[in-house]
Design a protein around this motif. Structure first.
Motif, short mmCIF file in Angstrom:
data_model
loop_
_atom_site.label_atom_id
_atom_site.label_comp_id
_atom_site.label_asym_id
_atom_site.label_seq_id
_atom_site.Cartn_x
_atom_site.Cartn_y
_atom_site.Cartn_z
N LEU A 1 7.24 -16.03 1.05
CA LEU A 1 7.95 -15.08 0.20
C LEU A 1 7.14 -14.66 -1.02
CD1 LEU A 1 11.60 -16.38 0.49
CD2 LEU A 1 10.47 -14.56 1.77
N LYS A 2 5.99 -15.27 -1.25
CA LYS A 2 5.09 -14.74 -2.28
C LYS A 2 4.44 -13.51 -1.65
CE LYS A 2 1.33 -15.60 -5.37
NZ LYS A 2 0.12 -16.33 -5.63
N PRO A 3 4.63 -12.33 -2.21
CA PRO A 3 4.21 -11.10 -1.55
C PRO A 3 2.71 -11.03 -1.25
CG PRO A 3 5.60 -10.62 -3.43
CD PRO A 3 5.30 -12.08 -3.48
N ILE A 4 2.40 -10.42 -0.12
CA ILE A 4 1.03 -10.11 0.25
C ILE A 4 0.83 -8.65 -0.17
CG2 ILE A 4 -0.59 -9.79 2.16
CD1 ILE A 4 1.14 -11.88 3.71
N LEU A 5 -0.02 -8.43 -1.15
CA LEU A 5 -0.25 -7.07 -1.64
C LEU A 5 -1.56 -6.54 -1.08
CD1 LEU A 5 0.88 -7.55 -5.34
CD2 LEU A 5 2.20 -6.66 -3.41
N LYS A 6 -1.49 -5.35 -0.49
CA LYS A 6 -2.66 -4.69 0.09
C LYS A 6 -2.82 -3.31 -0.55
CE LYS A 6 -3.18 -7.48 3.83
NZ LYS A 6 -4.28 -7.98 4.50
N THR A 7 -4.02 -2.82 -0.60
CA THR A 7 -4.29 -1.48 -1.11
C THR A 7 -3.76 -0.45 -0.12
OG1 THR A 7 -6.29 -2.30 -2.15
CG2 THR A 7 -6.12 0.08 -1.88
N VAL A 8 -3.07 0.56 -0.64
CA VAL A 8 -2.56 1.65 0.20
C VAL A 8 -2.86 2.98 -0.49
CG1 VAL A 8 -0.72 0.29 1.26
CG2 VAL A 8 -0.27 1.52 -0.85
N TRP A 9 -2.84 4.05 0.29
CA TRP A 9 -3.04 5.40 -0.25
C TRP A 9 -1.75 5.90 -0.86
CZ3 TRP A 9 -7.73 7.47 -0.65
CH2 TRP A 9 -8.74 6.96 0.16
N ALA A 10 -1.88 6.64 -1.94
CA ALA A 10 -0.72 7.27 -2.59
C ALA A 10 -1.14 8.68 -3.02
CB ALA A 10 -0.27 6.45 -3.80
N PRO B 1 8.22 -3.15 -4.76
CA PRO B 1 9.10 -4.17 -5.34
C PRO B 1 8.70 -5.56 -4.86
CG PRO B 1 10.23 -3.02 -3.57
CD PRO B 1 8.90 -2.34 -3.75
N VAL B 2 8.59 -6.48 -5.80
CA VAL B 2 8.26 -7.86 -5.46
C VAL B 2 9.15 -8.81 -6.25
CG1 VAL B 2 5.86 -7.39 -4.90
CG2 VAL B 2 6.46 -8.05 -7.21
N GLN B 3 9.40 -9.93 -5.67
CA GLN B 3 10.10 -11.02 -6.34
C GLN B 3 9.43 -12.30 -5.85
OE1 GLN B 3 14.25 -11.48 -5.38
NE2 GLN B 3 14.53 -13.12 -6.84
N PRO B 4 8.35 -12.70 -6.52
CA PRO B 4 7.60 -13.86 -6.03
C PRO B 4 8.45 -15.12 -5.97
CG PRO B 4 6.39 -12.71 -7.76
CD PRO B 4 7.77 -12.13 -7.72
N ARG B 5 8.46 -15.72 -4.80
CA ARG B 5 9.11 -17.01 -4.59
C ARG B 5 8.18 -17.84 -3.73
NH1 ARG B 5 13.85 -14.52 -1.83
NH2 ARG B 5 12.32 -12.89 -1.65
N TYR B 6 8.22 -19.11 -3.93
CA TYR B 6 7.25 -19.98 -3.27
C TYR B 6 7.92 -20.76 -2.13
CZ TYR B 6 4.38 -18.50 -7.08
OH TYR B 6 3.68 -17.73 -7.95
N GLU B 7 8.27 -20.02 -1.09
CA GLU B 7 8.75 -20.60 0.17
C GLU B 7 7.71 -20.22 1.21
OE1 GLU B 7 12.94 -20.21 1.31
OE2 GLU B 7 13.21 -19.18 -0.61
N TRP B 8 7.24 -21.20 1.97
CA TRP B 8 6.12 -20.97 2.86
C TRP B 8 6.49 -21.14 4.33
CZ3 TRP B 8 2.85 -18.56 0.09
CH2 TRP B 8 2.63 -18.91 -1.23
N MET C 1 14.09 -16.02 3.69
CA MET C 1 13.03 -16.50 4.58
C MET C 1 13.35 -16.14 6.03
SD MET C 1 10.11 -17.75 4.86
CE MET C 1 9.33 -19.00 3.92
N ASP C 2 14.63 -16.11 6.39
CA ASP C 2 15.01 -15.71 7.76
C ASP C 2 14.59 -14.27 8.04
OD1 ASP C 2 16.06 -18.20 8.36
OD2 ASP C 2 18.13 -17.62 7.89
N ASP C 3 14.79 -13.36 7.07
CA ASP C 3 14.37 -11.97 7.25
C ASP C 3 12.86 -11.89 7.43
OD1 ASP C 3 17.01 -11.21 6.87
OD2 ASP C 3 16.74 -10.66 4.77
N PHE C 4 12.15 -12.63 6.61
CA PHE C 4 10.69 -12.67 6.68
C PHE C 4 10.24 -13.21 8.04
CE2 PHE C 4 6.66 -14.88 6.14
CZ PHE C 4 5.89 -13.91 5.55
N THR C 5 10.84 -14.32 8.47
CA THR C 5 10.47 -14.95 9.73
C THR C 5 10.74 -14.03 10.91
OG1 THR C 5 10.93 -17.13 8.78
CG2 THR C 5 10.84 -17.00 11.17
N ASP C 6 11.88 -13.32 10.89
CA ASP C 6 12.19 -12.38 11.97
C ASP C 6 11.12 -11.29 12.08
OD1 ASP C 6 14.47 -13.80 12.58
OD2 ASP C 6 15.84 -12.41 11.57
N THR C 7 10.76 -10.71 10.95
CA THR C 7 9.77 -9.63 10.95
C THR C 7 8.41 -10.14 11.41
OG1 THR C 7 10.93 -8.52 9.15
CG2 THR C 7 8.64 -7.89 9.50
#
Length: 179
Positions: free
Chosen positions: A18-27, A36-43, A144-150
């Motif tokens: 749940l700690k976000p993975i940030l990647k460069t994107v075009w804008a 939007p991020v909300q850093p949490r430390y669940e692995w 974490m369930d949403d993250f795991t499903d994706t």
């Protein structure tokens, strides 16, 4: 005398969560990009196996990295590829301290080869992490369930893409099968 079938796989683990993975994107020019991020430390850990020659792969999503988790994933992998006395599976892995077989050894048909220390650039599986992270990067997950499903859907899709995985992982020096 019939020779056993031999296959060569690579294996590694990847920590995500749940700690976000940030990647460069075009804008668009002049417009700020908001992520939007909300850093949490669940692995969560991805245990990935790939046969670079064929692109065949196996992924497991596991809540921990430990000796017991490694042993259980290795046993599940052995079953999934049919490792036996007639099918020897060589698994190339790094020298992580928890890569320890049970006292009775690895499952029948599994043998491991440890890569030199501090050489992740030689590990074919390292090339898969951008692919596994693609659907979770720059996103916020409520649970974490949403993250795991994706992530699970992405890993399941990758298992159906042997050509893509072979293109990413088959280094020019990787030994090819002579079965």
């Amino acid at each position: 005398m019939r020779h056993p079938k031999v296959s060569l796989w690579a294996m590694d683990e990847h920590r995500v969560g749940l700690k976000p993975i940030l990647k460069t994107v075009w804008a668009p020019t002049g417009q700020p990009l908001v992520c939007p991020v909300q850093p949490r430390y669940e692995w969560l850990y991805i245990y990935a196996f790939v046969n670079p020659e064929t692109g065949e792969s196996r992924f497991w999503l596991v809540p921990e990295v430990s000796k017991l988790a490694y042993q259980r994933v290795m046993a599940a992998f052995a079953r999934s590829v049919g490792a036996s006395e007639q099918h020897c599976v060589l698994v190339v892995e790094d020298g992580a301290g928890f890569h320890v077989p049970p006292l009775e050894g690895h499952p029948p048909g599994i043998q491991t080869i440890t890569m030199p220390a501090y050489s992740p650039e030689l590990q074919p599986v390292e090339r898969l992490w951008d692919l596994t992270d693609a659907t979770v990067a720059n996103r916020w997950f409520e649970t974490m369930d949403d993250f795991t499903d994706t992530l699970g859907q992405q890993c399941a899709w990758l298992e159906t893409q042997p050509n893509l995985l072979s293109q990413q992982t088959l280094f020019h020096w990787w030994p090819l099968s002579r079965n």
